[in-house]
Design a protein around this motif. Structure first.
Motif, mmCIF file in Angstrom:
data_model
loop_
_atom_site.group_PDB
_atom_site.id
_atom_site.type_symbol
_atom_site.label_atom_id
_atom_site.label_comp_id
_atom_site.label_asym_id
_atom_site.label_seq_id
_atom_site.Cartn_x
_atom_site.Cartn_y
_atom_site.Cartn_z
ATOM 1 N N PRO A 12 0.807 -1.221 0.000
ATOM 2 C CA PRO A 12 0.000 0.000 0.000
ATOM 3 C C PRO A 12 0.842 1.274 0.000
ATOM 4 O O PRO A 12 0.473 2.266 -0.608
ATOM 5 C CB PRO A 12 -0.822 -0.104 1.284
ATOM 6 C CG PRO A 12 -0.806 -1.538 1.653
ATOM 7 C CD PRO A 12 0.470 -2.100 1.113
ATOM 8 N N HIS A 13 1.985 1.246 0.685
ATOM 9 C CA HIS A 13 2.879 2.403 0.738
ATOM 10 C C HIS A 13 4.224 2.009 0.146
ATOM 11 O O HIS A 13 4.866 1.079 0.599
ATOM 12 C CB HIS A 13 3.109 2.877 2.180
ATOM 13 C CG HIS A 13 1.864 3.317 2.851
ATOM 14 N ND1 HIS A 13 1.463 2.796 4.057
ATOM 15 C CD2 HIS A 13 0.911 4.210 2.494
ATOM 16 C CE1 HIS A 13 0.327 3.360 4.413
ATOM 17 N NE2 HIS A 13 -0.034 4.214 3.481
ATOM 18 N N ASN A 14 4.679 2.706 -0.842
ATOM 19 C CA ASN A 14 5.973 2.431 -1.454
ATOM 20 C C ASN A 14 6.990 3.389 -0.863
ATOM 21 O O ASN A 14 7.072 4.546 -1.247
ATOM 22 C CB ASN A 14 5.897 2.589 -2.973
ATOM 23 C CG ASN A 14 7.235 2.276 -3.638
ATOM 24 O OD1 ASN A 14 8.204 1.945 -2.966
ATOM 25 N ND2 ASN A 14 7.268 2.384 -4.935
ATOM 26 N N HIS A 15 7.788 2.891 0.080
ATOM 27 C CA HIS A 15 8.810 3.719 0.729
ATOM 28 C C HIS A 15 10.139 3.675 -0.013
ATOM 29 O O HIS A 15 11.073 4.370 0.361
ATOM 30 C CB HIS A 15 9.014 3.278 2.181
ATOM 31 C CG HIS A 15 7.761 3.370 3.000
ATOM 32 N ND1 HIS A 15 7.192 4.567 3.362
ATOM 33 C CD2 HIS A 15 6.959 2.403 3.509
ATOM 34 C CE1 HIS A 15 6.094 4.337 4.079
ATOM 35 N NE2 HIS A 15 5.926 3.034 4.171
ATOM 36 N N GLY A 16 10.224 2.819 -1.023
ATOM 37 C CA GLY A 16 11.417 2.770 -1.861
ATOM 38 C C GLY A 16 12.603 2.037 -1.273
ATOM 39 O O GLY A 16 13.682 2.069 -1.838
#
Length: 125
Positions: A12-16
């Motif tokens: 859901p969250h792409n923090h890289g």
């Protein structure tokens, strides 16, 4: 917006911070359960010691009991649990049952991990 390949998992969250394809390398719940069960069985000091012994030799209950300074029924109980978890195998010779570490990747790797963690060297043959 990044394009997603077919069957590629996303968070859901792409923090890289995860490398591409990381999610596909996470072990399956079945594989983790297998390892967790083996570690749970080796969490008992007597079973851990019996397993270590059986990584180095094939033995009968009577001799294992003598090495462990335990009763044969107590050793048999531990052997049954180790066998059910797939860490050891047995063979019958006449009336005697002999036990040894299973020749599986899991059992062999656990043997090496135990020795590495405890700074134990394998005995010489």
């Amino acid at each position: 917006m990044a394009t997603k390949k077919k069957n590629e998992k996303t968070l859901p969250h792409n923090h890289g911070h995860l490398h591409r394809g990381f999610l596909e390398t996470i072990p399956s719940p079945e594989n983790i359960s297998l390892v967790a069960e083996a570690l749970k069985q080796l969490g008992d000091p007597s079973r851990l010691r019996i397993f270590w012994i059986l990584c180095h030799c094939e033995e009968c209950v009577t001799d294992i009991a003598a090495m462990m300074d335990m009763s044969s029924p107590a050793v048999s109980h531990h052997l049954r649990i180790l066998k059910q978890s797939g860490l050891i195998t047995s063979r019958r010779e006449g009336k005697e049952m002999y036990y040894t570490a299973a020749q599986t990747d899991l059992a062999q790797e656990l043997h090496h991990i135990i020795e590495k963690i405890a700074h134990i060297a394998c005995p010489s043959n």
